[in-house]
Design a protein around this motif. Sequence first.
Motif, PDB file in Angstrom:
ATOM      1  N   GLY A 190       0.814  -1.209   0.000  1.00 40.72           N
ATOM      2  CA  GLY A 190       0.000   0.000   0.000  1.00 40.72           C
ATOM      3  C   GLY A 190       0.846   1.257   0.000  1.00 40.72           C
ATOM      4  N   ILE A 191       1.912   1.263   0.802  1.00 41.84           N
ATOM      5  CA  ILE A 191       2.804   2.419   0.838  1.00 41.84           C
ATOM      6  C   ILE A 191       3.467   2.621  -0.522  1.00 41.84           C
ATOM      7  N   LYS A 192       3.858   1.519  -1.157  1.00 43.18           N
ATOM      8  CA  LYS A 192       4.484   1.608  -2.484  1.00 43.18           C
ATOM      9  C   LYS A 192       3.535   2.252  -3.491  1.00 43.18           C
ATOM     10  N   LYS A 193       2.257   1.886  -3.428  1.00 37.38           N
ATOM     11  CA  LYS A 193       1.267   2.491  -4.328  1.00 37.38           C
ATOM     12  C   LYS A 193       1.121   3.981  -4.050  1.00 37.38           C
ATOM     13  N   LEU A 194       1.120   4.351  -2.783  1.00 32.31           N
ATOM     14  CA  LEU A 194       1.006   5.762  -2.424  1.00 32.31           C
ATOM     15  C   LEU A 194       2.195   6.565  -2.946  1.00 32.31           C
ATOM     16  N   ILE A 195       3.383   6.021  -2.759  1.00 34.87           N
ATOM     17  CA  ILE A 195       4.590   6.724  -3.197  1.00 34.87           C
ATOM     18  C   ILE A 195       4.574   6.945  -4.712  1.00 34.87           C
ATOM     19  N   SER A 229     -14.529   5.157  -0.647  1.00 35.82           N
ATOM     20  CA  SER A 229     -13.709   4.582  -1.713  1.00 35.82           C
ATOM     21  C   SER A 229     -12.492   5.476  -1.921  1.00 35.82           C
ATOM     22  N   VAL A 230     -11.339   4.822  -2.085  1.00 38.42           N
ATOM     23  CA  VAL A 230     -10.076   5.539  -2.271  1.00 38.42           C
ATOM     24  C   VAL A 230      -9.443   5.066  -3.573  1.00 38.42           C
ATOM     25  N   HIS A 231      -9.152   5.999  -4.456  1.00 41.20           N
ATOM     26  CA  HIS A 231      -8.498   5.692  -5.733  1.00 41.20           C
ATOM     27  C   HIS A 231      -7.166   6.436  -5.809  1.00 41.20           C
ATOM     28  N   ALA A 269      -8.413   1.617  -7.815  1.00 41.38           N
ATOM     29  CA  ALA A 269      -9.116   1.484  -6.539  1.00 41.38           C
ATOM     30  C   ALA A 269      -8.277   0.680  -5.547  1.00 41.38           C
ATOM     31  N   VAL A 270      -8.020   1.277  -4.401  1.00 39.07           N
ATOM     32  CA  VAL A 270      -7.379   0.528  -3.320  1.00 39.07           C
ATOM     33  C   VAL A 270      -8.392   0.192  -2.223  1.00 39.07           C
ATOM     34  N   LEU A 275     -10.961  -3.240   1.304  1.00 39.54           N
ATOM     35  CA  LEU A 275      -9.653  -3.237   0.650  1.00 39.54           C
ATOM     36  C   LEU A 275      -9.708  -4.055  -0.634  1.00 39.54           C
ATOM     37  N   GLN A 276      -8.920  -3.637  -1.619  1.00 43.76           N
ATOM     38  CA  GLN A 276      -8.963  -4.265  -2.923  1.00 43.76           C
ATOM     39  C   GLN A 276      -7.622  -4.923  -3.288  1.00 43.76           C
TER      40      GLN A 276
END
Length: 348
Positions: free
Chosen positions: A148-153, A329-331, A336-337, A343-344
């Motif tokens: 998840g952190i990697k996706k955010l970065i 929902s968070v994209h 979509a995560v 969680l996805q």
Amino acid sequence: MLVERIEAKWIDTFVSVFEMCGVEPPQTAAILSESQSRSVNVNLAELALDRLGTPAIHIVVPTPRQSAPVPVRSTGASDAIAGSTAVIAALAAVDFVVDCTVEGLLHASELPQVLGEGTRVLMVSNEHPEALERLVPTPDLEPKVKAGIKKLIAASEMRVTSDAGTDLVVNVDGAPCGGGWGYTSRPGSISHWPGGLCLAFPKAQTVDGTIVMDRGDMNLTFKRYIESPVTLHIEDDFVVDVEGVGTDAALFRSYTDAWGDREAYATSHVGWGMNPGARWDTLTLYDRSQTNGTEQRAFAGNFLYSTGANEHAGRHTLGHFDLPMRNHSVHLDGEAVVIDGVLQGELA
């Protein structure tokens, strides 16, 4: 009412988490606490470290005088060290620190100095040991939080929506990102137990839109479930209007206004919960003195919006709200995560 006493099962709990942190002889350890710390957790930490063959030194500091116009709660930015060079030097000299301060060192100004020589810190949230026992971290959470952190970065934009009316856009391009899974074995790092969060600290003038806190969402500074909808209108990071006719909106305005500091209305961090063992509904089962609400920050699929200090945007204030919300929902750049609080993909 739960009793705060030494239980063998809770010593076992602390031992298991410290083992995940790689604590073993001949490492050195310290327990940092203050005069208002939850003494049972301090004692459990001491007994667990002794069982692991790593007896700890105790560093106990007085809880600072109240300086704010209203009570300070759940900031993760303890001021108990108060800049003491002696305390900082003692903490930086050991391999492992158990942080049992009331607010925790996660955002404390002295933390970089403590971590600088390779000390690792586990912040034990100010919870009753029963909650800590239920929320012992599991090894399978670490790779999911890291993913998840990697996706955010890698993302440039976070968009958050809900059927209740939330529509928030955050530019996360270059924003410092982080998270935790409840333990740490890497030198020079900190984590908090309970864990399970992915967070970004947006830069200045990057947050705009509307947040609607619906019934059943939470204001963790007040340790209170929302009972009537509260709408936050956000422009250039700042909450510019708090809409709502119930007690929840009135409390939000009153507490934030009490600081006399516009930065108390600013965005601190945004993210989502990752811990499948944490639950949103347990807040009602503890006396307020027995919970810090960390479980509710971490429950899987929540959207967490926080107001207050954000050093990465150049803002500093003690005014702070942590506001975990369900059914959002968070994209990230359209991916979509979280969908409707679930969680996805590889994060699930």
